[in-house]
Design a protein around this motif. Structure first.
Motif, PDB file in Angstrom:
ATOM      1  N   ALA A 128       0.727  -1.261   0.015  1.00  0.00           N
ATOM      2  CA  ALA A 128      -0.009  -0.064   0.069  1.00  0.00           C
ATOM      3  C   ALA A 128       0.913   1.228   0.108  1.00  0.00           C
ATOM      4  CB  ALA A 128      -0.908  -0.163   1.047  1.00  0.00           C
ATOM      5  N   VAL A 129       1.842   1.296   0.912  1.00  0.00           N
ATOM      6  CA  VAL A 129       2.855   2.288   0.908  1.00  0.00           C
ATOM      7  C   VAL A 129       3.365   2.578  -0.387  1.00  0.00           C
ATOM      8  CG1 VAL A 129       4.872   3.422   2.156  1.00  0.00           C
ATOM      9  CG2 VAL A 129       2.918   2.329   3.441  1.00  0.00           C
ATOM     10  N   GLU A 130       4.023   1.432  -1.142  1.00  0.00           N
ATOM     11  CA  GLU A 130       4.962   1.726  -2.251  1.00  0.00           C
ATOM     12  C   GLU A 130       3.924   2.461  -3.356  1.00  0.00           C
ATOM     13  OE1 GLU A 130       7.380   2.021  -5.118  1.00  0.00           O
ATOM     14  OE2 GLU A 130       7.540   1.699  -3.070  1.00  0.00           O
ATOM     15  N   ARG A 131       2.403   1.649  -3.332  1.00  0.00           N
ATOM     16  CA  ARG A 131       1.560   2.336  -4.344  1.00  0.00           C
ATOM     17  C   ARG A 131       1.523   3.855  -4.230  1.00  0.00           C
ATOM     18  NH1 ARG A 131       0.131   2.185  -9.101  1.00  0.00           N
ATOM     19  NH2 ARG A 131      -2.139   2.335  -9.849  1.00  0.00           N
ATOM     20  N   ILE A 132       1.480   4.168  -3.184  1.00  0.00           N
ATOM     21  CA  ILE A 132       1.401   5.708  -2.788  1.00  0.00           C
ATOM     22  C   ILE A 132       2.547   6.313  -3.354  1.00  0.00           C
ATOM     23  CG2 ILE A 132       1.602   7.573  -0.773  1.00  0.00           C
ATOM     24  CD1 ILE A 132      -0.357   5.723   0.989  1.00  0.00           C
ATOM     25  N   ALA A 133       3.603   6.016  -3.184  1.00  0.00           N
ATOM     26  CA  ALA A 133       5.002   6.365  -3.705  1.00  0.00           C
ATOM     27  C   ALA A 133       4.873   6.448  -5.192  1.00  0.00           C
ATOM     28  CB  ALA A 133       6.130   5.752  -3.205  1.00  0.00           C
ATOM     29  N   GLU A 134       4.110   5.501  -5.831  1.00  0.00           N
ATOM     30  CA  GLU A 134       4.057   5.291  -7.349  1.00  0.00           C
ATOM     31  C   GLU A 134       3.138   6.599  -7.778  1.00  0.00           C
ATOM     32  OE1 GLU A 134       2.574   1.735  -8.393  1.00  0.00           O
ATOM     33  OE2 GLU A 134       4.549   0.704  -7.708  1.00  0.00           O
ATOM     34  N   PHE A 135       2.100   6.804  -7.072  1.00  0.00           N
ATOM     35  CA  PHE A 135       1.251   7.858  -7.295  1.00  0.00           C
ATOM     36  C   PHE A 135       2.187   9.257  -7.269  1.00  0.00           C
ATOM     37  CE2 PHE A 135      -2.529   5.125  -6.077  1.00  0.00           C
ATOM     38  CZ  PHE A 135      -2.956   5.066  -7.534  1.00  0.00           C
ATOM     39  N   ALA A 136       2.858   9.425  -6.422  1.00  0.00           N
ATOM     40  CA  ALA A 136       3.698  10.598  -6.014  1.00  0.00           C
ATOM     41  C   ALA A 136       4.529  11.072  -7.214  1.00  0.00           C
ATOM     42  CB  ALA A 136       4.287  10.682  -4.725  1.00  0.00           C
ATOM     43  N   ARG A 165       4.033   3.709   8.809  1.00  0.00           N
ATOM     44  CA  ARG A 165       5.103   3.644   7.855  1.00  0.00           C
ATOM     45  C   ARG A 165       5.665   4.814   7.348  1.00  0.00           C
ATOM     46  NH1 ARG A 165       6.928  -1.603   5.534  1.00  0.00           N
ATOM     47  NH2 ARG A 165       5.982  -3.535   6.609  1.00  0.00           N
ATOM     48  N   SER A 166       6.910   5.254   7.398  1.00  0.00           N
ATOM     49  CA  SER A 166       7.100   6.319   6.546  1.00  0.00           C
ATOM     50  C   SER A 166       7.203   6.095   5.045  1.00  0.00           C
ATOM     51  CB  SER A 166       8.797   6.811   7.036  1.00  0.00           C
ATOM     52  OG  SER A 166       8.811   7.086   8.443  1.00  0.00           O
ATOM     53  N   LEU A 167       6.596   6.981   4.566  1.00  0.00           N
ATOM     54  CA  LEU A 167       6.493   7.017   2.957  1.00  0.00           C
ATOM     55  C   LEU A 167       7.919   7.250   2.312  1.00  0.00           C
ATOM     56  CD1 LEU A 167       3.785   9.464   1.959  1.00  0.00           C
ATOM     57  CD2 LEU A 167       3.586   7.084   2.574  1.00  0.00           C
ATOM     58  N   PRO A 168       8.232   6.053   1.381  1.00  0.00           N
ATOM     59  CA  PRO A 168       9.430   6.061   0.756  1.00  0.00           C
ATOM     60  C   PRO A 168      10.006   7.339   0.259  1.00  0.00           C
ATOM     61  CG  PRO A 168       8.074   4.299  -0.192  1.00  0.00           C
ATOM     62  CD  PRO A 168       7.169   5.411   0.719  1.00  0.00           C
ATOM     63  N   HIS A 169      11.571   7.480   0.404  1.00  0.00           N
ATOM     64  CA  HIS A 169      12.133   8.455  -0.436  1.00  0.00           C
ATOM     65  C   HIS A 169      11.919   8.438  -1.679  1.00  0.00           C
ATOM     66  CE1 HIS A 169      14.386  10.247   3.143  1.00  0.00           C
ATOM     67  NE2 HIS A 169      14.318   8.954   3.620  1.00  0.00           N
ATOM     68  N   LEU A 170      12.006   9.712  -2.315  1.00  0.00           N
ATOM     69  CA  LEU A 170      11.994   9.635  -3.866  1.00  0.00           C
ATOM     70  C   LEU A 170      13.131  10.178  -4.543  1.00  0.00           C
ATOM     71  CD1 LEU A 170       8.350  11.604  -4.284  1.00  0.00           C
ATOM     72  CD2 LEU A 170       8.797   9.203  -4.205  1.00  0.00           C
TER      73      LEU A 170
END
Length: 291
Positions: free
Chosen positions: A119-127, A273-278
């Motif tokens: 779920a968190v990785e999907r958020i990063a993909e949207f960002a 969970r912290s959102l992944p670094h971009l």
């Protein structure tokens, strides 16, 4: 005879349900401790199978207790007997594949092969795709505010029209330790602690998921936690209004105290969970608002 209940009562599915709860310390049924039940394990599982097939199965009375939540509030948990947990798990096993046919890809909770990391990785993909603003939202008292009859109608329409299964689900969700409760009189709320409740929550909120997707809102939902992304703060503010409107249509509402507009970054957390670094270029675009 119900084909689904016949399948749920099969030796393989009941044995799998037993394995899942073999370390559960709940009593087997009213008046029968687990330790005594295990002396005749095969007999009691076969009896449960027969009751499910014949339609004579009835849930035991339940206990309820209040637990403290992390935010200082409380939550009422309903404690089912082990017999009822295994029966629910068996029914859930045959319903899960049917639910997967209708669940939205943006829903990640209580589904096989999906987890918080995804779920968190999907958020990063949207960002990364150019949506650096978001609404981090929470549904207020989610399980306690799900209307039962619309829920059952949704199960019948989109999962199964099997009358025996629907009748059994209705018995489980109407189970309560105290007869005169608000939930019982208003027909609102499903028991937290029921094995089937998370699945039923997803069934009911699929209409919410689909309504967001129809409006081209990019989102991730994990049970009552929603993270919806936008290209600007103004866009996020508009999405927040949309979330509230769609929940209101379903008889639910946002937890205003836990819902906020945020800008993507590792300091933001979702599900703890912290959102992944971009990447450097992506971070620069966010800083300069060049999406």
């Amino acid at each position: 005879m119900s084909t689904l209940l016949e399948k749920a009562a099969s030796p393989e599915i009941l044995a799998d349900a037993w394995r899942r709860f073999k370390n559960d310390n709940a009593i087997w049924s009213t008046g029968l401790p687990r330790v005594d039940m295990e002396k005749q394990l095969a007999y009691h599982l076969l009896t449960l199978a027969s009751e499910l097939r014949s339609g004579t199965y009835r849930p035991d009375p339940v206990r309820s207790f209040v637990v403290q939540k992390g935010d200082g509030g409380t939550r009422k948990i309903v404690a089912f007997t082990l017999r009822d947990k295994i029966a629910q798990r068996a029914v859930l096993t045959v319903l899960e594949p049917l639910g997967e046919r209708i669940f939205h890809p943006g829903s990640y909770a209580y589904r096989q092969g999906r987890n918080t990391a995804m779920a968190v990785e999907r958020i990063a993909e949207f960002a990364r795709s150019g949506l650096p603003w978001a609404v981090s939202a929470d549904i207020l008292n989610c399980f306690d505010t799900i209307p039962r009859q619309p829920l059952l109608a949704g199960v019948k329409k989109s999962v199964t029209a099997d009358g025996k299964v629907l009748q059994l689900i209705q018995r489980w969700i109407e189970t309560t330790a105290v007869p005169k409760t608000r939930a019982r009189h208003t027909g609102i709320g499903i028991p937290q602690g029921a094995v089937l409740s998370p699945f039923l929550c997803n069934v009911y909120l699929t209409a919410f998921d689909n309504s967001l997707a129809a409006k081209r809102i990019r989102f991730v939902r994990f049970a009552d936690n929603v993270f919806a992304l936008a290209g600007s703060r103004e866009g996020a503010a508009e999405i927040r209004k949309r979330l509230a409107q769609e929940l209101h249509r379903l008889g639910m509402e946002l937890n205003q105290a836990k819902t906020k507009i945020v800008r993507y970054g590792p300091e933001v957390k979702f599900l703890g969970r912290s959102l992944p670094h971009l990447g450097r270029r992506e971070r620069a675009c966010i800083r300069e608002n060049r999406w």
